[in-house]
Structures are given as structure tokens and as C-alpha cells.
Design a protein around this motif. Sequence first.
Motif, PDB file in Angstrom:
ATOM      1  N   LEU A  89     -38.384  14.291  -0.416  1.00 54.59           N
ATOM      2  CA  LEU A  89     -38.217  12.892  -0.060  1.00 54.59           C
ATOM      3  C   LEU A  89     -37.624  12.757   1.325  1.00 54.59           C
ATOM      4  O   LEU A  89     -37.042  13.684   1.853  1.00 54.59           O
ATOM      5  CB  LEU A  89     -37.252  12.215  -1.038  1.00 54.59           C
ATOM      6  N   THR A  90     -37.800  11.555   1.893  1.00 54.60           N
ATOM      7  CA  THR A  90     -36.976  11.190   3.031  1.00 54.60           C
ATOM      8  C   THR A  90     -35.727  10.531   2.467  1.00 54.60           C
ATOM      9  O   THR A  90     -35.707  10.105   1.310  1.00 54.60           O
ATOM     10  CB  THR A  90     -37.685  10.172   3.932  1.00 54.60           C
ATOM     11  N   PHE A 124     -23.442  13.958   4.034  1.00 52.91           N
ATOM     12  CA  PHE A 124     -22.645  13.662   5.223  1.00 52.91           C
ATOM     13  C   PHE A 124     -21.475  14.640   5.352  1.00 52.91           C
ATOM     14  O   PHE A 124     -21.247  15.223   6.406  1.00 52.91           O
ATOM     15  CB  PHE A 124     -22.141  12.219   5.127  1.00 52.91           C
ATOM     16  N   GLU A 170     -22.764  18.131   6.234  1.00 52.34           N
ATOM     17  CA  GLU A 170     -23.294  18.347   7.572  1.00 52.34           C
ATOM     18  C   GLU A 170     -22.261  18.121   8.658  1.00 52.34           C
ATOM     19  O   GLU A 170     -22.217  18.868   9.620  1.00 52.34           O
ATOM     20  CB  GLU A 170     -24.491  17.425   7.796  1.00 52.34           C
ATOM     21  N   LEU A 219     -30.349   6.237   8.618  1.00 56.62           N
ATOM     22  CA  LEU A 219     -29.957   7.652   8.624  1.00 56.62           C
ATOM     23  C   LEU A 219     -31.126   8.534   9.057  1.00 56.62           C
ATOM     24  O   LEU A 219     -30.953   9.471   9.852  1.00 56.62           O
ATOM     25  CB  LEU A 219     -29.488   8.041   7.222  1.00 56.62           C
ATOM     26  N   ASP A 220     -32.323   8.230   8.566  1.00 51.16           N
ATOM     27  CA  ASP A 220     -33.477   9.054   8.921  1.00 51.16           C
ATOM     28  C   ASP A 220     -33.786   9.008  10.411  1.00 51.16           C
ATOM     29  O   ASP A 220     -34.269   9.973  10.980  1.00 51.16           O
ATOM     30  CB  ASP A 220     -34.712   8.590   8.136  1.00 51.16           C
ATOM     31  N   ASN A 221     -33.524   7.860  11.031  1.00 51.93           N
ATOM     32  CA  ASN A 221     -33.946   7.724  12.419  1.00 51.93           C
ATOM     33  C   ASN A 221     -32.825   7.836  13.426  1.00 51.93           C
ATOM     34  O   ASN A 221     -33.044   8.254  14.555  1.00 51.93           O
ATOM     35  CB  ASN A 221     -34.644   6.376  12.616  1.00 51.93           C
ATOM     36  N   LYS A 222     -31.619   7.426  13.024  1.00 46.81           N
ATOM     37  CA  LYS A 222     -30.551   7.307  14.015  1.00 46.81           C
ATOM     38  C   LYS A 222     -29.349   8.186  13.718  1.00 46.81           C
ATOM     39  O   LYS A 222     -28.441   8.282  14.533  1.00 46.81           O
ATOM     40  CB  LYS A 222     -30.091   5.837  14.084  1.00 46.81           C
ATOM     41  N   GLY A 223     -29.307   8.773  12.539  1.00 46.66           N
ATOM     42  CA  GLY A 223     -28.217   9.700  12.260  1.00 46.66           C
ATOM     43  C   GLY A 223     -26.978   9.040  11.684  1.00 46.66           C
ATOM     44  O   GLY A 223     -26.920   7.830  11.505  1.00 46.66           O
ATOM     45  N   TYR A 224     -25.975   9.878  11.401  1.00 50.53           N
ATOM     46  CA  TYR A 224     -24.792   9.429  10.686  1.00 50.53           C
ATOM     47  C   TYR A 224     -23.870   8.566  11.521  1.00 50.53           C
ATOM     48  O   TYR A 224     -23.251   7.638  11.017  1.00 50.53           O
ATOM     49  CB  TYR A 224     -24.000  10.631  10.167  1.00 50.53           C
ATOM     50  N   LEU A 225     -23.746   8.874  12.817  1.00 49.81           N
ATOM     51  CA  LEU A 225     -22.837   8.077  13.637  1.00 49.81           C
ATOM     52  C   LEU A 225     -23.277   6.619  13.603  1.00 49.81           C
ATOM     53  O   LEU A 225     -22.478   5.720  13.362  1.00 49.81           O
ATOM     54  CB  LEU A 225     -22.820   8.579  15.085  1.00 49.81           C
ATOM     55  N   PHE A 226     -24.567   6.414  13.801  1.00 44.64           N
ATOM     56  CA  PHE A 226     -25.087   5.056  13.827  1.00 44.64           C
ATOM     57  C   PHE A 226     -24.928   4.403  12.460  1.00 44.64           C
ATOM     58  O   PHE A 226     -24.581   3.223  12.361  1.00 44.64           O
ATOM     59  CB  PHE A 226     -26.553   5.069  14.238  1.00 44.64           C
ATOM     60  N   VAL A 281     -21.416   3.335  12.136  1.00 46.63           N
ATOM     61  CA  VAL A 281     -21.189   2.161  12.972  1.00 46.63           C
ATOM     62  C   VAL A 281     -21.778   0.927  12.283  1.00 46.63           C
ATOM     63  O   VAL A 281     -21.171  -0.145  12.291  1.00 46.63           O
ATOM     64  CB  VAL A 281     -21.813   2.375  14.371  1.00 46.63           C
TER      65      VAL A 281
END
Lengths: 420, 384
Positions: A28-29, A242, A245, A364-371, A374
Motif C-alpha cells: 500500500l501507499t 515516524f 524512521e 506524508l507520501d508526497n511531502k514527508g513527516y516534517l510537513f 507542520v
Amino acid sequence: MCFLGFGSYFCYDNPAALQTQVIQDMRLTTSKFMQLYAWYSWPNVVLCFLGGFLIDRVFGIRLGTIIFSLFVCGGQVIFAAGALVNHFWLMELGRFVFGIGGESLAVAQNTYAVNWFKGKELNLVFGLQLSMARLGSTVNMNVMSHVYSRIKDLIGSTGPSTLGVSLMIAASTCVFSLICALVLGYLDRRAERILNKEQGKTGEVIKLTDVKDFPLQLWLIFIICVGYYVAIFPFIGLGQVFFIEKFDFSPAQASAVNSIVYIISAPASPLFGLMVDKTGKNIMWVLCAVVTTLISHMMLAFTFWNPWIAMSLMGLSYSLLACALWPMVAFVVPEHQLGTAYGFMQSIQNLGLALIAMAAGAILDNKGYLFLEVFFCACICLALLAVILLYLVDYFRGGELNLSASVRARLLKSSSSDSE
Amino acid sequence: MCYGDHYRRQLSMELNPGLNGSLTPPPGVGIVHVRALGQNDTLHFLLCSHGAPALLLVHTNSTSSSLQINWNEFLNRSTAGSVRVAPQDSVQYSRALVLTRLWEYDDVNDTADPNKTDPSSFFPPYELASFTWDDLNKTVNLTDHTVRLCGKDSAETFNSNSSFCLLFSAYEGVGREEAWPALLHNANSSQLRLWLDRVTPRSNASRFLFELQSVGSPRHESRVDVLKSIDDEYTPSIFQVSQWVFSPPNANTVMGYTQWKPVAYRKAAPLTEDATPCKHSPPVAVDQASPSGLVLAYFGKESRTFGLNMTFGIKDAPYYNATYFLSWTVLVGMGSPPVEFFSPLVMAIMAIGLGAPLAFILFGGIYVCVRKRRAEPSGYEPIN
């Protein structure tokens, strides 16, 4: 009776506890994974209004409880079967059916509690129920990955069937809850025969037309509720990976730190409840809780500090918010609208959860955890803004949301002496 | 010298510079030269497929430095000095990154750790020096300043669809590629993306590793720094950046670097779950002669070589045969490696998110105070 909700709470966070495994085995994504949570929330957008009605008018409490338990059970079995035969849509269907039962079962549980313990140890019973629910989530977080690795050793490989078997084992907790529902129904009927009392009612009357009369304060409370909870539950759903990683935790450690929010809220909820009851000043407490959560989210986003600190803070603030926010509704709407107000609040909370769960996966899939963090901070900031507005509105309208308990008591006394 | 965010260079790209008609290099052999002209310095990037593929970076403090190749000697691999940048004394720093071998091992115990793998599980490596490379003429893009170099081994595990490729990109200024890992680059850096596509693995549990060498001045030391970064916006769920830096002995100044994020992708158009971690071995000194014709021609014996292995995957991560694809990206540049910073969008969201409630507290607070103050003079309580 406390075990009634155990199964549904245990299974609600099954995906979170097995996040890596589910994503890997089903290919899955993350956004697809989060749909599992969204599908749970969708039926509850409607059912929050209907649950009470169904129990009171259609099924009765005993049959209703059993039916909802059946839904929970069946949903989890479909969910597990979907994993077994490797069809993701079947898993989604399972979560949907599970969702139909889940929240309504909680309503039924509360009705039983009120019916049996009214005038006795009702608060204690509510407290115990909440603790039991949190226990279910915690046990799930810490046990499921062990179950999974045991099954993996037995079968000899990972794959959808491993996942399916693990989830089937989780389904046994639902069967257990179903048995509890049956026993409860039997006991309740016997009590009715012996004590000659009526079947319990939720007493909730939902009138959708009330919505247009809701004061501004209530809408602000709704915003706080949605803004706050969407930054908690979807985050916990995504938390395990999270922590692995970003903080190099082992999967077991990650599950443990992910479940600390629930572990803390089990003992903290009654304590905070007492504290808020004694002091009043609900808005200030809500403000405290929201700010603390914001700080803990920012710690997770912008630092490498040990997440135990941030997650413990979040656990405390989460409990505090629950104790201070929900009772405020009773101050701003008249009693006959309470049922509608609470139903509406839960409904839009579920709507928010469903939408944000999907959004969070996509982010999360496109911008990652920081985003993502935020984004959650932004949700909390929205809640914060609503708290501040609520304070100002309440102040200018002379509301009683932020009065201390002693002032409230004085008001209550004077108004009752007025009416004499 | 200062290279800020807005520092830009003028790029010009050329294939086989100085090669006249009388000489034809063997098929697949060529040099791509990128001249990156700055305000008072020049960078020369050379990508060469003579032997093992190599990327040479030369930094000069002159704006008129030029590349000189004696093609006859270069193709015969006879002498050092057949490739040089003149004037010689303008050269500040030069270093080459050479891709030497592809290793494949049978990870039967699923450790993804070559050190814990029995040597007998290793298959004979693919020597990149003996690969047949495609014609650079067809893949060089002089306007975008990119060139793709693809080649294959003569073994039958490389069929007509299989290839090992390098995509080289040079940059005028600060930016990042759209494709993950979207490394931040600047005017002093260039990027190499490597991928291994549709090669038949020699076992069902095959994992690969890339063997890299860095050749440069004999005086320079090397070390690999692994830095933590809270910012994973451009490379989702990767919180580290590794940089192999080169510096003069006993000095803190970094002359040049090779930078990467510890992530490889198992698909050409990857989603987050196609990411797989990679790990580097500590760099070691290497004594053998370089398999790259360019390195021999430029450095000769006046050089020092460090080698490093890049391993891909972790325990439980899918093997190569799950997708038949593996790609990894690395930044090569001079000076200090670029440092990531929060994107404007993140900063804007946080500023509005925190600013709006603060503003309400402030104005709300002032208003409440003013109201209270105004109410005070007449606000005495009548005494009943």
C-alpha cells in the motif's frame, strides 16, 4: 460490562500497531493505509445521530448492544479476511462495517452504565470504562506486532496470509466482547424481571432543527474539537513508522511510545476530571491543553529530542482537554438540546477525522513527516485560535464558561434562591 | 571567496573537446566537458566513459582556464598528463569519483549486511571498466546540461533490456531536481543518478552493492559525516544526509564533497514505499591503478585513492527481483556541501499558525483591559 468495549478499542488501532506490516504485505501507499481509518469514520458521521435513536426506539438496549457487537465482530472478521485473500477493498469494507458498530457500541455501553449505576458509583464506572478502553488500545499497540512475528515464524514467511491470521486472532477480542454483550443482555433481562424495572434508554433526543439555534460559542467548541482531535488520532495512526524512521526506534519501542498517550490518559483522565470540577475555568484548561499539545507537536517536528517527552506531554494534554472541553457544551446549550449538540459534535469530529486521515496519508507520501507535523501544528493552531475567540466571545457575552467553580456555585445558589 | 544562494555560473557543454576528424575513438568512449564560469573562477566537470565511468571536477581560480586533451595519448592510455587543465597553477582543487564495480550477493539469511554474508555468497562482480557503453552523442543534451551514459556487461544476465546507467547534470545555480531524493544543489555542484535496470539477478535473494572510488591530491584526507536533519520535506521520511568530504590535513576547511541521502529507490517513478535505505562502508585507502582512463590521464601516479561500498536494503526489505530496478543519487561538488533549510511554505504556515492566535491574544487582551479600565471609575459597588 467494562470488557464490552475492549474488543472494539483493541481492534480500532490494529492498523496503527501493524502499520509497517500492513503496508508491506498489502503493498500500500500510506494514503491508502490511512483510508482504513477514514472508512471507520465515515459511517459515524451519520450514526452519531442515529445510534441513540436506534437503541431507544428500534432495538432496545439489549438487542442493540448485541447487534452493534455483531457489527464490530463481523467487521473485524471481514477486515482480516480481506487481508487473507489479499483484497484491499474487502479490508476497507471490513473497517466500514466495524465503524458502524464501534461508536454506537460506546453509546450502548454508556446507556447500560447510566441505567445500572445512576445515583451510585456512576463516575467511577465511567472512569473504569474509559480506562478499559485505553487499556484495549494500549494492549493492542504492544501485543499485535508480537503476535504478527509469532505467526510469521509459524508460517515461515511474511505476506497477506500472515497479516490475515494475526488480524483473525485480534478478532477473538471482538468475539469476547460479543459474549459480554450476550451476558449483559441476559443479566439485564433477569434484573428487569426480578427488580421489575424498565429497559434502559439513552434519553437522547436528536432534533436536527436545533442546529440553527446553536450559539456561536458552541460552534467554536466544535472547531476546537475537530482541530484538536484530527491532530491526535491520525497522528497516532501514523506514529509507529515516524518514530522508527526519525528517531531510529525499534518497532517495539515505537509502538510503546505511540501507546503512551493512551497509557497516560487512563489514570490521568479521572484526576484531571476532578481538578476541572473543583476549579472551573474550563477555557483556561482547554487553552493549557491546546498549547501543550502544540508544543509537543513542535518538539516532534523540529527537534530530535526523545519522543517520550513529547508523547507524554501529549498524553497529559489529551486527557486534560477531554475533561475540560466536553462539559463546556452543557454550559452553552439548554438541556433539551444537549443530545443534538453532542451528536453533532461527534459527527463533525468523525467527518474531520475521515478527511484529515486521508489528507495526512497523502501529505506524508508526497511531502514527508516534517510537513505532516507542520500540518498538524496548523490544525492545533486553528483550535488555539478558536479557544482564544471562545474566551473573548464568552467574556463579552458574560458567559460562564471561564468562571471558577466557586463563582459558579454562588451563581447556582443565587439563581435557585431567585426561583424560590 | 563567497558563494551565496544566488551565486550563478555560466555553463557551456561540449562532447569530446579538441577531437579532430583524423582520430575516431572506439565505440562508446568519450568525454563530456562542462565549463562552469563564475565571477572570478571556473569549474570544469568531465564525465568520461573510457574504462570505468568517472566524473572529474577541477576548480581553477582563473576565468580563462581551459581543458587540453591529447587524444592520441589519452586513447592509448600511455601517459599521465594527456588530459590537463591549463594554466596548471590556476588549479585549486581536483578530484574524481569513479564507479568501479557492481557487486551482487545471495542474501540467503536476509541480513542485507555484506559483512555478515559468507564470501561464498558473493557472485563475481561486474567490472564497469569492461562494460560496453552507448554512444554519448545520442544522449547529450547541451541546453539542459545533462548527459546519460548507459552500458551493459557481456554476461548473459544483461539482456537487451538491461542496463546500468548514469545521468549527469550540471547546474547554473541553486535548485533541486523534481525526482526524489531531490537533493539541494548549487552552482558548485553536479549530480549523478545511477540506476540498475532489469538485470537478471543470479539468485532469488540477490542484493547489490556499488563500489566507488574517489581520487584526488595525495595530501587530502577523507571522512564520511552522517548528519541528522529534521527536514524531510523534499525526501519524505529520510532524516539523514551523508557527505564524504575531502580536506587538507589538519584543517577544517572542506575542499570538496560527495553528498547523498541514505536512500535508494526500487522503481523508476517511485512512491514513498519504493524507498529502500542504503548504507556506506567506511572509506579505505586503495592502492591499485584506477580502472578509469580519465583518472590515469589526469592524475597519473600523483594521487591518492579512497574506496567505499554502498549497500542497499535492510533486513526484510524486498530483494532486487521484486522490481528489477535500483536507483541512487549523489551530488559531487567543491567547497562545503549545501545545507537544507525549511521551505518558505513551511515557514509561512508556522508563522500564520502561531502569529494569528498571538495577534488575537494581544488585541483581545488590550481591548479587555481598556474595557475594564473604562468601567472602573464609575464601577464602585453601591452599598446596600
